[in-house]
Design an enzyme around this catalytic site. Sequence first.
Site, PDB file in Angstrom:
ATOM      1  N   SER A 117       0.802  -1.222   0.000  1.00 57.24           N
ATOM      2  CA  SER A 117       0.000   0.000   0.000  1.00 57.24           C
ATOM      3  C   SER A 117       0.836   1.274   0.000  1.00 57.24           C
ATOM      4  O   SER A 117       0.285   2.358  -0.223  1.00 57.24           O
ATOM      5  CB  SER A 117      -0.930   0.003   1.205  1.00 57.24           C
ATOM      6  OG  SER A 117      -1.810  -1.101   1.111  1.00 57.24           O
ATOM      7  N   HIS A 125     -15.178  -0.529   3.162  1.00 52.46           N
ATOM      8  CA  HIS A 125     -15.003   0.780   3.771  1.00 52.46           C
ATOM      9  C   HIS A 125     -16.209   1.687   3.555  1.00 52.46           C
ATOM     10  O   HIS A 125     -16.210   2.832   3.965  1.00 52.46           O
ATOM     11  CB  HIS A 125     -13.767   1.472   3.186  1.00 52.46           C
ATOM     12  CG  HIS A 125     -12.484   0.881   3.650  1.00 52.46           C
ATOM     13  ND1 HIS A 125     -11.835  -0.134   2.971  1.00 52.46           N
ATOM     14  CD2 HIS A 125     -11.715   1.133   4.738  1.00 52.46           C
ATOM     15  CE1 HIS A 125     -10.729  -0.464   3.599  1.00 52.46           C
ATOM     16  NE2 HIS A 125     -10.621   0.280   4.681  1.00 52.46           N
ATOM     17  N   CYS A 152      -7.902   2.000   1.601  1.00 48.95           N
ATOM     18  CA  CYS A 152      -8.943   1.220   0.932  1.00 48.95           C
ATOM     19  C   CYS A 152      -8.435   0.686  -0.407  1.00 48.95           C
ATOM     20  O   CYS A 152      -8.026   1.443  -1.276  1.00 48.95           O
ATOM     21  CB  CYS A 152     -10.172   2.089   0.693  1.00 48.95           C
ATOM     22  SG  CYS A 152     -11.430   1.215  -0.267  1.00 48.95           S
TER      23      CYS A 152
END
Lengths: 382, 648
Positions: B327, B370, B383
Amino acid sequence: MSYLEYAVQRVPTGAAKVLHVNWALVLLLSAVAGVGFLMLYSIAGGQLAPWADPQIKRFALGLAMMFVVAFVPIWFWRNVAGLAYGLSLLLLVFVEFFGSVGMGAQRWIDLGIIRLQPSELSKITLVMVLAAYYDWLDIRKTSRPVWVVIALLLILLPTALVLRQPDLGTALLLLAGGGAVMFLAGVSWIYFAVVIGAGVGVVTAVMVSRGTDWQLLQNYQYRRIDAFLDPSIDPLGAGYHISQSKIALGSGGWSGRGFMQGTQSRLNFLPEKHTDFIFTTLAEEFGFLGGASLLLLYALILIFCIVAAMKMKSRFSQLVTLGVAANFFLFFAVNMAMVMGLAPVVGVPLPLVSYGGSAMLVLMIGFGLVQSAHIHRPRGRA
Amino acid sequence: MKPPRRDTEESARKISRRALILGGVQAMAMGALLFRMRQMQVEQADQFRLLADENRINIRLIPPIRGLIHDRQGQVIAGNEQNYRVVIVREDAGDVEKVLRRLALLIDLSEEDVARALRDTMRNRPFVPVTVAERLPWNAVAKVAANAPALPGVTPEMGLSRHYPLGPEFAHVVGYVGPVSEADLAALEAPEPVLQIPGFQIGKIGVERHLEGVLRGAAGSRRIEVNAVGRVMRELDRQEGTPGRNVQLTVDHRLQSYVMARLEGESASAIVMDVDSGDLLAIASAPSFDPNLFVRGISVPDYRALTENEFRPLADKSAQGLYPPGSTFKMVVALAALEAGIVTPDERIFCPGHMDVSGRRFHCWRRGGHGRVNMVSAISESCDVYFYEIAQRLGIEGINDMSARLGLGQRHDLPLSAIAAGLNPTREWKQTRRGEPWLVGDTINAAIGQGFVLSSPLQLAVMTARLASGRAVAPRLVRAIDGQEMPGAADAPPLGLDQRWLNLVRRGMDEVSNHQRGTAYSTRIVEASHRMAGKTGTSQVFSITAEERAAGVRSQEDLPWNRRNHALFVGFAPADAPRLAVSVVVEHGGGGSSAAAPVARDIILQALHEGTPPLSAYPAPQRNRIETMQRELIERIERSTQGSRGRA
């Protein structure tokens, strides 16, 4: 000259051959080898080991081989010349793939007892094949281009293989030795003039090619040339051999420092002092007188060969005898010029004196051929 | 057919004629040789005699003193220390083995040392001195000197040898020196003579290798008089060589020590970089090894221990290690999408916890989803579905373009060994390397830094520094050479990104650490002036198989170590006026927020405070735990520095 003609004339046979050996030549060769033993003994610090002892044994073996070759009729050697030449080419190709590497070059096949250097062997087989070729060739065709080219190919084949090893010194000797036989056989002057002209051109090309993509020699060879032209540029590196060798030689003076008294050899300033640079030890310990004497011995060997050749009737015998002599000359002249700083260091031993097996055995076989030609020459009936 | 007899005779005459000509040429050549001999031996004999005497005066090379390597405070990282050694010369020794056996009675020589010395003497030319033993105490040298008559060819020598006083701390950065190998010599066009001095050492890896030319210097020489047996009588004169130049690195040894201590027990890497100058303040790869072992010649068991260690101590994970960035890659995708105008900051995308693309289901890390997220919350809550969506709109080319602008997928020019280039995968790359066409799924994997994307911790630090500064900062490791400052990144060109988009992404990163719903909220810095912004990353090494899920494997702790996820964190601080960027990768650490973020926070606080940070920087409930950890770390650092000094 055919066997029939030999039969008409008188040729010694059987035990009578022993009487007809050129004993003076044998004596001269032994004297030169003796000088070698003496120097190897001195370099080892007054000991037979590690060099003098094996060298004596090798020379004994060499002498034996010389006599074996000498007692075989010369026409036999003429008939097998082509075979011998082919065999030495095969060996050269063989070392290309399986040979041992020494001094950064592929050179020898280890046979256990001796290390056979096919490049040395090819010096003699080349002389034999050229002599046989000109013996066979109609004398009027000697200078015709086609027949000159064939002779050239015979020379260039082993030369190219040796050059690939890469052994520049031996390659140049092969070229010069082969050229000498062609010259003796009567090839026109014009060809030699052209070759010498081309040689000058090649040298120019070699020097110009340096540093470019098509550089013709190995870097170490260029460094040797640099060091040869000016040893002082790198006295501890590439120029070391030459500088040290010249110092040793020059410091010998008129009569030398005395047997086993040479400081240069004693203190190990001299490189390769038992092989290629052995002449410097001689010159240091026995001075100008010693060096000149060895040169005289060499000159006498040449003279004996030339005189013997003049008495021979067969073209093959004459060419082999003179060819062996010419090779012998090239050996010692190049070696001496090298240690005196007149030629680049190319790795040529001093014949019969330097420590080493192949070169000595091959030379002794060569002189065996000379003896054979001498013994089996036809004489008029008394 | 036979030529007529007259021809034969004529040919013999011709050969004789030519033989005489050749003989004449040979005679002339011999005459020339004789003349030359006379010239040298009679006319110039005195001159050569003089030279021969001078030959008793030998020239020996003196190895130059290798340049020192300092950190930014001037602490020596690589220095030189006195080293007594004993060398043997084969031709002077005679029976080398006997002499070595005798020597072994005097000084501490193992059977292995004797065998090695014996082998080395045989391999070298007879007059080349070979080192038998090194780093001897003074009394051992004195014993050898006193017994000289019984030890022909053996001489004690004194020299300098490389020493790394900080031991393992900088092993991967600075590297080490070692003896010149055949391979080293072969790689050089014309090796300098100094390389052939016995025991001369050159840089093998890292800064030592890459700045070899700067550090080595030039050899000096000394003239010594030798007597008739070659023994050195006295030194006549001495010409000192030029010492190598000193190199100052940008690293801070105190910060590095802290980082190494903080990473202890993990297989991890951490980098601290100044966002303005690009200076690398710490580049750590844990575990490390002691470079001094290599200088001395590492023993087989020691070496085996290093190569067989599962944590790979010899590898420099910071510049050579490649990991899916996970991420932490999302900032790249976010900026690329904003630049391309395919998403607005306020657009909300619905995350149900998964996304179906061409018959395959891609999950969000949060199974429940989310809900509706915009750009900032998508970054702070990490997310995945949001980024699947915008990456699909954007395509892999747009992602790669931004990735390259931020410094990923390229080798940064640093004097380190084997710097990895990483990978920004393209359609062509997949076609040529894998022989398969690029699929939409590949783009979706790339959106969250998975799939084919690979980056090194160094590249992630550069990326973070660029995000923080908005300029194309390049990393710098060499600060000065001989006191002369090296060009830095102080005037690095702007990235050319819209300030609005940069601010938006930075806000997202700020909320990662400082918003209650951020993935690194628990590892925030509460000190207002030093607030940290960052991004967590968790990159999958193996996906959990269906059987494992059925068997009840749910958490990372249940998996064997080498199958757990890599934990990543990149960040900068202070959030509103960035000074430092940090990147942390903990191999198989589990999760970015649990394993990497705490490390990054401790490191960046330590760096900003230039020492132990006050407990008030941490959230109140954590302070007790942090205090204990700080105490332990201080002890650990003291122990390790004493340890390596003690070995010196």
